[in-house]
Design a protein around this motif. Structure first.
Motif, PDB file in Angstrom:
ATOM      1  N   VAL A  40     -36.092 -25.272  58.923  1.00  0.00           N
ATOM      2  CA  VAL A  40     -35.489 -24.106  59.158  1.00  0.00           C
ATOM      3  C   VAL A  40     -36.143 -23.287  60.104  1.00  0.00           C
ATOM      4  O   VAL A  40     -35.508 -22.720  61.254  1.00  0.00           O
ATOM      5  N   LYS A  41     -37.716 -23.584  60.197  1.00  0.00           N
ATOM      6  CA  LYS A  41     -38.411 -22.767  61.336  1.00  0.00           C
ATOM      7  C   LYS A  41     -37.790 -23.667  62.662  1.00  0.00           C
ATOM      8  O   LYS A  41     -37.916 -22.751  63.579  1.00  0.00           O
ATOM      9  N   ALA A  42     -37.987 -24.952  62.711  1.00  0.00           N
ATOM     10  CA  ALA A  42     -37.700 -25.426  63.790  1.00  0.00           C
ATOM     11  C   ALA A  42     -36.103 -25.050  64.687  1.00  0.00           C
ATOM     12  O   ALA A  42     -36.069 -24.597  65.704  1.00  0.00           O
ATOM     13  N   LEU A  43     -35.062 -24.800  63.653  1.00  0.00           N
ATOM     14  CA  LEU A  43     -33.959 -24.421  64.087  1.00  0.00           C
ATOM     15  C   LEU A  43     -33.967 -22.964  64.497  1.00  0.00           C
ATOM     16  O   LEU A  43     -33.577 -22.682  65.474  1.00  0.00           O
ATOM     17  N   ARG A  44     -34.823 -22.328  63.703  1.00  0.00           N
ATOM     18  CA  ARG A  44     -34.939 -20.761  64.347  1.00  0.00           C
ATOM     19  C   ARG A  44     -35.720 -20.570  65.552  1.00  0.00           C
ATOM     20  O   ARG A  44     -35.178 -19.933  66.648  1.00  0.00           O
ATOM     21  N   ASP A  45     -36.655 -21.698  65.888  1.00  0.00           N
ATOM     22  CA  ASP A  45     -37.198 -21.721  67.253  1.00  0.00           C
ATOM     23  C   ASP A  45     -36.330 -22.094  68.313  1.00  0.00           C
ATOM     24  O   ASP A  45     -36.253 -21.447  69.311  1.00  0.00           O
ATOM     25  N   LYS A  46     -35.512 -22.909  68.019  1.00  0.00           N
ATOM     26  CA  LYS A  46     -34.651 -23.390  69.009  1.00  0.00           C
ATOM     27  C   LYS A  46     -33.656 -22.314  69.263  1.00  0.00           C
ATOM     28  O   LYS A  46     -33.271 -22.006  70.574  1.00  0.00           O
ATOM     29  N   ALA A  47     -33.134 -21.735  68.352  1.00  0.00           N
ATOM     30  CA  ALA A  47     -32.110 -20.529  68.454  1.00  0.00           C
ATOM     31  C   ALA A  47     -32.803 -19.556  69.424  1.00  0.00           C
ATOM     32  O   ALA A  47     -32.386 -19.012  70.453  1.00  0.00           O
ATOM     33  N   ALA A  48     -34.215 -19.199  69.242  1.00  0.00           N
ATOM     34  CA  ALA A  48     -34.979 -18.206  69.860  1.00  0.00           C
ATOM     35  C   ALA A  48     -35.102 -18.651  71.323  1.00  0.00           C
ATOM     36  O   ALA A  48     -35.040 -17.684  72.092  1.00  0.00           O
ATOM     37  N   ASN A  49     -35.264 -19.689  71.587  1.00  0.00           N
ATOM     38  CA  ASN A  49     -35.626 -20.321  72.894  1.00  0.00           C
ATOM     39  C   ASN A  49     -34.594 -20.686  73.643  1.00  0.00           C
ATOM     40  O   ASN A  49     -34.628 -21.327  74.580  1.00  0.00           O
ATOM     41  N   ARG A  50     -33.236 -20.378  73.264  1.00  0.00           N
ATOM     42  CA  ARG A  50     -31.773 -20.802  73.829  1.00  0.00           C
ATOM     43  C   ARG A  50     -31.869 -20.475  75.340  1.00  0.00           C
ATOM     44  O   ARG A  50     -32.332 -19.471  75.592  1.00  0.00           O
TER      45      ARG A  50
END
Ligand SMILES: C[S@@+](CC[C@H](N)C(=O)[O-])C[C@H]1O[C@@H](n2cnc3c(N)ncnc32)[C@H](O)[C@@H]1O
Lengths: 302, 241
Positions: free
Chosen positions: A48-58
């Protein structure tokens, strides 16, 4: 020392169970269960954290054609339809090979079943009554009754002129044509037919109707067997035809210079030529009726 | 055997042969060795007068003799108690049915020259004590004359061009006068260029030269193509005028 220790009775290990009062919660969780649960929980948290990071750094400038091509239908995202991508010829050839192999397996299974059925369905004259078994098959075993020519050698033309089948075979006139079993007249009376005990009991009780019903049941089952045989023979022919058609397609997709020959006459000639080793003729139609015939240029192989 | 309860067994014109009707419609013989098949053929068990009897299906697509029987020959001369010389026994599939027919009182001398099928033949004969397997060339009957007494019938299916001569040689040594021969002829094996009817006629002629009087001939359609079975009598008595 340790052996001494073993000699003394020790208290047996007792695992703690879920208390009666908490039985509705299931089995009592042990530490090894907890570790599994915790590991699973943490793995999910990490994902979940990895996906959150990915979304944040899009990257807001990012673009894929898929983004404009994608459609929704009644609010549901549509995946790209299957087969929208053309299959590469090589892959297609491989698929065709798979198809051909599958058909070969099915065809072989069918042949085996046919052989097994045929082994016990002997096509007497009255087989599969009342239509005589149906089918026209001469050697395929679907036709009814023996059809060979029967020659009786007699002494001179006078005897031939006076020949009477029923008399010669020593049977009743109505049985003279029943090739598979012309019972002799003297055996007709002592017709010791073995029938199941319960049917014999019916006969002894004089219940003619019930016996007739039983006999017609046997005939019906026999007819069903013949029908199954015929059906399988037909199915096998279709499978073989399909296999041949697919094989032809596969060959045509392959390498090698080829040219189309026309007409059944040309087909026969090509077959003969291939027998002589001049080239290869691959005939693409079932049951010996060549429809499309191709000839490959002979190719020198090193 | 499943379905055995629902089978009618009918007697056949020839003693030792029967007809089963149920799910199948089959020519059968009574199995001498109940509980065992010889070549994977179907077995049918029925109860006759409180005793279990087992029959074996005799496939006319595999046995020329069975095909001739279903074709309606007048007589195969092979019957319970008969002594039969069987030339060209192969693995003994047909031989096992002939053994079933002649029963314990009869004997089948089964000649086969090829060793590989001969092995199966010998194994089959271990179970059927009325079969005497002989692994020899039927062209040299003197080699096995010590094993065979006089026989009532010679059955030949050697698929050789000189079959008539082979039958003649064996008949002179072993076939009693007025005994019979039953010969299966594959037109292809004798002469693959001539018309089958012509080949059969020629073979009948050859039999006549070997002191046989032909009785009947039958072609085996739909079970075999271009095959015939000829039945003839050896040194038939001259008809009393
Ligand atoms: C067509 S098969 C017989 C099949 C068998 N009668 C049946 O119906 O199951 C012919 C056999 O005759 C055998 N044979 C050929 N020539 C022979 C000879 N001269 N002596 C003995 N056997 C011979 C062959 O080895 C072959 O197995």
């Amino acid at each position: 020392m340790s052996s001494l220790r073993n000699a003394v009775q020790r208290r047996p290990y007792k695992e703690r169970a879920q208390p009666k009062a908490r039985e509705q919660l299931g089995l009592l969780e042990k530490h090894k269960d907890y570790t599994l649960r915790a590991r699973d929980y943490n793995a999910k948290q990490r994902r979940v954290k990895a996906l959150r990071d990915k979304a944040a750094n899009r990257n807001p400038e990012e673009f894929y054609f898929g983004m404009v091509r994608a459609r929704t239908k009644e609010g549901v995202h549509q995946l790209a339809p299957e087969g929208s991508k053309p299959i590469a010829p090589r892959a297609m050839r491989a698929l065709k090979a798979q198809d051909a192999a599958y058909l070969a397996v099915r065809g072989a299974a069918e042949s085996k079943k046919i052989a097994r059925l045929r082994a016990a369905l002997h096509r007497f004259d009255d087989a599969g009554e009342p239509d005589g078994g149906g089918g026209s098959g001469e050697l395929d075993g679907t036709g009814a009754g023996a059809s060979g020519t029967h020659t009786i050698f007699v002494d001179g033309p006078a005897a031939a002129a006076a020949f009477d089948a029923a008399e010669h075979f020593g049977t009743a006139p109505e049985l003279a044509a029943r090739r598979f079993n012309r019972l002799r007249t003297e055996d007709l009376a002592a017709k010791a037919v073995s029938v199941p005990r319960e049917v014999r009991a019916l006969a002894d009780a004089g219940d003619v109707r019930a016996v007739d019903r039983w006999v017609s049941g046997v005939r019906k089952r026999q007819r069903a067997s013949y029908a199954e045989l015929e059906q399988r023979v037909g199915r096998e022919a279709r499978i073989r035809a399909d296999a041949e058609r697919i094989e032809l397609q596969r060959q045509l997709m392959g390498k090698g210079a080829k040219k189309k020959l026309r007409g059944a006459g040309a087909a026969a000639a090509a077959a003969a030529a291939s027998g002589a080793g001049a080239g290869e003729a691959r005939v693409g139609a079932p049951s010996g009726v060549p429809r499309r015939v191709f000839k490959w240029k002979p190719e020198r192989k090193r | 055997m499943k379905g055995g309860k629902k089978v009618i067994i009918e007697p056949h014109r020839f003693a030792g042969i029967f007809i089963a009707r149920g799910n199948d419609a089959a020519l059968i013989t009574k199995n001498m060795v109940p509980g065992e098949a010889v070549y994977g053929e179907k077995r049918i068990t029925v109860e006759e007068n409180e005793v279990k009897v087992e029959y074996r299906v005799w496939n006319p697509f595999r046995s020329k003799l069975a095909a001739a029987v279903l074709g309606g020959v007048d007589n195969i001369w092979i019957k319970p108690g008969a002594k039969v010389l069987y030339l060209g026994a192969a693995s003994g599939t047909s031989v096992s049915h002939v053994a079933d027919i002649v029963g314990d009182e009869g004997t089948v001398y089964a000649v086969e020259f090829s060793h590989r099928p001969g092995r199966d033949l010998i194994n089959m004969a271990k179970k059927r004590t009325n079969v005497i397997p002989i692994i020899e060339d039927a062209r040299h009957p003197l080699k096995y004359r010590m094993l065979i007494g006089m026989v009532d019938v010679i059955f030949a299916d050697v698929a050789q061009p000189d079959q008539a001569r082979i039958v003649g040689l064996n008949a002179h040594l072993f076939l009693k006068n007025e005994g019979h021969c039953v010969i299966s002829i594959k037109a292809n094996c004798i002469d693959s260029t001539a018309a089958p009817e012509a080949v059969f006629a020629k073979e009948v002629k050859k039999l006549k030269d070997e002191h046989f009087k032909p009785l009947e001939q039958i072609t085996l359609e739909p079970y075999e193509r271009d095959h015939a079975v000829v039945i003839a009598q050896y040194r038939a008595a001259k008809k009393a005028k």
